[in-house]
Design an enzyme around this catalytic site. Structure first.
Site, short mmCIF file in Angstrom:
data_model
loop_
_atom_site.label_atom_id
_atom_site.label_comp_id
_atom_site.label_asym_id
_atom_site.label_seq_id
_atom_site.Cartn_x
_atom_site.Cartn_y
_atom_site.Cartn_z
N HIS A 186 -22.30 8.67 16.15
CA HIS A 186 -23.25 8.10 16.88
C HIS A 186 -23.79 6.60 16.30
O HIS A 186 -24.65 5.78 17.36
CB HIS A 186 -23.78 9.12 16.93
CG HIS A 186 -23.57 9.82 17.57
ND1 HIS A 186 -22.59 11.09 18.14
CD2 HIS A 186 -23.10 10.52 19.51
CE1 HIS A 186 -21.91 11.95 18.52
NE2 HIS A 186 -22.28 11.31 19.50
N ASP A 214 -14.77 13.45 21.81
CA ASP A 214 -14.67 14.40 21.04
C ASP A 214 -13.88 14.88 22.30
O ASP A 214 -11.98 15.24 21.28
CB ASP A 214 -15.75 15.98 21.57
CG ASP A 214 -16.86 15.86 20.55
OD1 ASP A 214 -16.70 14.67 19.85
OD2 ASP A 214 -18.22 15.58 20.50
N GLU A 250 -14.64 17.57 26.91
CA GLU A 250 -14.38 17.25 25.03
C GLU A 250 -13.45 17.90 25.24
O GLU A 250 -13.66 17.80 23.49
CB GLU A 250 -15.45 16.55 24.94
CG GLU A 250 -16.95 17.93 25.52
CD GLU A 250 -18.36 17.20 24.85
OE1 GLU A 250 -17.97 16.17 24.26
OE2 GLU A 250 -19.31 17.55 25.08
N CYS A 305 -17.55 9.75 30.25
CA CYS A 305 -18.37 8.53 29.54
C CYS A 305 -17.95 9.24 28.31
O CYS A 305 -18.72 8.16 27.36
CB CYS A 305 -19.59 9.27 29.90
SG CYS A 305 -19.76 11.34 29.42
C1 PEP Z 1 -17.95 12.79 23.89
O1 PEP Z 1 -17.87 13.04 23.32
O2 PEP Z 1 -17.20 11.25 24.90
C2 PEP Z 1 -19.47 12.47 24.39
C3 PEP Z 1 -18.99 10.55 25.01
O3 PEP Z 1 -20.10 12.19 23.62
P1 PEP Z 1 -21.18 12.21 22.37
O4 PEP Z 1 -20.00 10.76 21.97
O5 PEP Z 1 -22.64 12.39 22.10
O6 PEP Z 1 -20.76 13.71 21.17
MG MG Z 2 -19.76 14.73 22.86
#
Ligand code: PEP
Ligand code: MG
Length: 575
Positions: A191, A459, A435, A506
Site C-alpha cells: 500500500h 491480492d 481477489e 481495480c
Molecule cells: C486488490 O487486492 O487488488 C485491491 C485492489 O485491493 P487492495 O490493494 O487494497 O488490497
Molecule cells: Mg485487496
C-alpha cells in the site's frame, strides 16, 4: 563511495537529492547508580523541555498540513509530558533509588503502560498506553542525545530512505520536499507503493539493503521507472538521471494532451478508464488525469486517518463529497478493508501470524466486533447515494454465504432508512471484489447474484501464487501474466458477461502496460488504476485493435505455458 542498487520500480519519476534516513535509532542504555541525583533530575528536566518544544512544533505543523483533527493526537502526547503525577514519580524514583534518569523513566512509564494495557477491553485506555510509549521514547532519545526521525518536519528536498514505510508514514510525506523514497522491503502492490503513485512521489521498494548502504547526508539518484538507485553518484551519473527525469516529464506532457479525450481503441471500441482513490482529496488527481470514473475508493483510509471510529455523519460527508465531485460519473466505494498491512490501532485486532490470510476486511464487517462499524458505513453510503452514481463493493469475499450475509445487512439498513423517510438512490449497484481464488473459480455462481465484479489482482495474484505481495524475496513469483492468473481472470469476465453483468479490475494490473493489451482482448469492461497511470493507458489503448488483442488473448490462454511465453507473445502483438 559510489554504490549501485536495484529494487522494484514502484512509482514513476526520477530524483536526485540528499538522503533522509527514516530509521529508528538505537535507544538502548544501562541502569546505573548515581550519587548526584539533583544533576539527574536536571537532565530529566532538560529532556522534558526539549521534548515539549519538539512536540509543540510537530503539533503546529500537523495542524497546518493535515488539519486540527490529526493534530489532536499530539495534544494527548503533550498532556502526558506535563502530567505532574507521572513526572513526579520519575523524579522520586531517581532520588529514592539513586538511579540514572533513563532507568527511572523506563520503570515508571512501563508501569503506567502495563496498567493501561491491562484494561484491554477499553480502546481509550489502549490509546493512553500508546501515547505514553511514544512520549517515553521521545524523552529517552533526548536523554541519550539521539535524534528521532520526524518525516512531518522535513523542510528541504530529500530522498527518504527506510526499511519499510507504513501507509500512515507515507501519508505524512510532504511531496514538496520528499522527492522520492527507497525502502529495503515491499513490493509494487504494497500500500505504500500504491500511495506513492497517487502522491506522484517516485519510489523504489524491495532493494533489500538500502538502509545498510546509506548514511544521513549521502546523495541519492533514484529512477523509479526502472528501479535503479545510485548512492553518491558521480557528476556524470547524476546528470544522466536528471536527463531521464526530463525525458519522463516530456513523455508525461504528451500523455496530458489526452486528458479530455475518449478512451477508444484504434478500431473504435470504448473501455472505461477509472481511477483508484484513498480519500476525497485524491479527486484532484482523478480530474487532472482525466479518469472517467472512480473504480475503487479504499474507505479504510477514512478510518486510519481518524483517532477513533469515524461517525456516520463524517463518513456521509466524505462519500457525498466524492459522489458530488464525480458529478454523476460512477463511483465504486469499497467497504472497509482493514487488516493485512492496513492497521487500525483503536480496533485492537489481535496479533496474527498471517495477517493477509486472517481476520480482515469483510471478515471483520460480518463478525460481532465489526457489526456496528459495518452498519454505520452502509447507512452513510446509502444516505450519500442520493448525491451521485454509487456502486458498493465488498472486499475479500470468499464464499457466497458471505456475500449473501453482507447483502442482507445492506438491505436491512436500506429498509430502515426508507422507513425513516431518507432519500436513497434506486440505482445502487452492489458488487464484490474478486481477489480470493475461491471466488474467481466460482465466479459463475457469484455472477447470478451480484451486480458486478471488480478483480483485485493485488491480492488475487498473491493468493493464487502463494507469494506475499510485500515480500521482495518472493517477488519473482508474483506473476500477473502467469497463465494460471489469466485463466482465472478470463473465467471471471466470461462469467459476468454470461449473466449480463460487467467485470472491471481495480488491482494494479489494470494499469500495467504489458497486461492492458491482454485485458482488452479478454473483454474486461472497466480498468481502474492509480490516477497517474490513466493517461498512459489511454495512449496505449488508442494504438490497439480489439480484434488483434482478442487473438492475442486466445493464443496466450491456449498456447502459453509460462509467464515468459505470455510476455513474449504480448511483445509480438504490441510492437
Ligand atoms: C486488490 O487486492 O487488488 C485491491 C485492489 O485491493 P487492495 O490493494 O487494497 O488490497
Ligand atoms: Mg485487496
Amino acid at each position: 563511495m559510489v554504490e549501485m542498487l536495484k529494487g522494484i520500480a514502484a512509482s514513476d519519476g526520477v530524483a536526485v537529492a540528499k538522503a533522509y534516513l527514516l530509521v529508528q535509532p538505537d535507544l538502548s542504555f544501562s541502569k546505573v547508580s548515581v550519587e548526584d541525583t539533583a544533576a539527574e533530575e536536571a537532565r530529566l528536566d532538560d529532556a522534558l523541555a526539549k521534548s515539549t518544544a519538539e512536540l509543540q512544533q510537530i503539533r503546529d505543523k500537523a495542524a497546518q498540513t493535515l488539519g486540527e483533527a490529526e493534530a489532536q493526537v499530539f495534544d494527548a502526547h503533550l498532556m502526558v509530558l506535563s502530567d505532574p503525577e507521572m513526572i513526579g514519580q520519575i523524579k522520586q524514583n531517581v532520588t529514592d533509588n539513586k538511579v540514572n534518569a533513563e532507568a527511572a523513566l523506563k520503570e515508571v512509564t512501563d508501569m503506567y503502560i502495563g496498567m493501561f494495557e491491562a484494561m484491554d477491553d477499553n480502546a481509550y485506555m489502549q490509546e493512553r498506553a500508546a501515547d505514553i510509549k511514544d512520549v517515553a521514547k521521545r524523552i529517552l532519545a533526548h536523554l541519550l542525545n539521539v535524534t528521532l526521525p520526524n518525516p512531518s518536519m522535513i523542510n528541504e528536498e530529500v530522498v527518504v530512505v527506510a526499511h519499510d514505510l507504513t501507509p500512515s508514514d507515507t501519508a505524512q510525506l510532504d511531496r514538496n520536499f520528499v522527492k522520492a523514497f527507497v525502502t529495503d522491503i515491499g513490493g509494487r502492490t504494497s500500500h505504500s507503493a500504491i500511495m506513492a503513485r497517487s502522491l506522484e512521489i517516485p519510489a523504489i521498494v524491495g532493494t533489500m539493503e538500502i538502509t545498510a548502504k546509506v548514511k544521513a547526508g549521502d546523495i541519492l539518484a533514484v529512477n523509479g521507472i526502472i528501479g535503479d538507485v545510485i548512492v553518491n553518484p558521480t557528476d556524470d551519473q547524476a546528470a544522466e538521471f536528471v536527463e531521464a527525469g526530463k525525458a519522463y516529464a516530456e513523455q508525461k506532457a504528451e500523455w496530458e494532451k489526452l486528458k479530455d479525450a475518449e478512451t477508444v481503441t484504434a478500431d473504435g471500441k470504448h473501455f472505461e478508464l477509472a481511477a483508484n482513490i484513498g480519500t476525497p482529496k485524491d479527486l484532484e488527481g482523478v480530474h487532472n488525469n482525466g479518469a472517467e470514473a472512480v473504480g475503487l475508493y479504499r474507505t479504510e483510509f477514512l478510518y486510519m486517518d481518524s483517532p477513533d471510529f469515524p461517525t456516520e455523519e463524517d463518513q456521509y460527508k466524505a462519500y457525498k463529497a466524492v459522489l458530488e465531485g464525480m458529478a454523476g460519473k460512477p463511483v465504486v466505494v469499497r467497504t472497509m478493508d482493514i487488516g493485512g498491512d492496513k492497521e487500525l490501532p483503536y480496533l485492537k485486532l489481535p496479533h496474527e501470524m498471517n495477517p493477509f490470510l486472517g481476520y480482515r476486511a469483510l471478515r471483520i464487517s460480518l463478525s460481532e466486533l465489526g457489526d456496528d462499524m459495518f452498519r454505520t458505513q452502509l447507512r452513510a453510503l446509502l444516505r450519500a447515494s442520493a448525491h451521485g452514481n454509487l456502486r458498493i463493493m465488498f472486499p475479500m469475499v470468499a464464499t457466497l454465504k458471505e456475500f449473501r450475509t453482507a447483502k442482507k445487512m445492506y438491505e436491512e439498513e436500506r429498509q430502515k432508512l426508507i422507513d425513516e423517510g431518507v432519500e436513497i438512490s434506486n440505482e445502487i449497484q452492489v458488487g464484490i471484489m474478486i481477489e480470493i481464488p475461491a471466488a474467481a473459480v466460482l465466479a459463475d455462481k457469484f455472477a447470478k447474484e451480484v451486480d458486478f465484479f471488480s478483480i483485485g489482482t493485488n491480492d488475487l495474484i498473491q493468493y493464487t501464487m502463494a507469494a506475499d505481495r510485500m515480500n521482495e524475496r518472493v517477488s519473482y513469483l508474483y506473476q500477473p501474466y502467469n497463465p494460471s492468473i489469466l485463466r482465472l481472470i478470463k473465467n471471471v469476465i466470461d462469467s459476468a458477461h454470461a449473466e449480463g453483468k460487467w467485470a472491471g479490475m481495480c488491482g494494479e494490473m489494470a494499469g500495467d502496460q504489458t497486461a492492458v493489451p491482454l485485458l482488452v482482448g479478454m473483454g474486461l469492461d472497466e480498468f481502474s488504476m492509480s490516477a497517474t497511470s490513466v493517461l498512459k493507458t489511454r495512449s496505449l489503448m488508442k494504438r490497439l485493435s480489439t480484434t488483434d488483442m482478442q487473438e492475442l488473448a486466445k493464443r496466450a490462454l491456449e498456447d502459453c505455458d509460462t509467464m515468459e511465453e505470455v510476455v513474449e507473445l504480448i511483445e509480438q502483438y504490441v510492437n
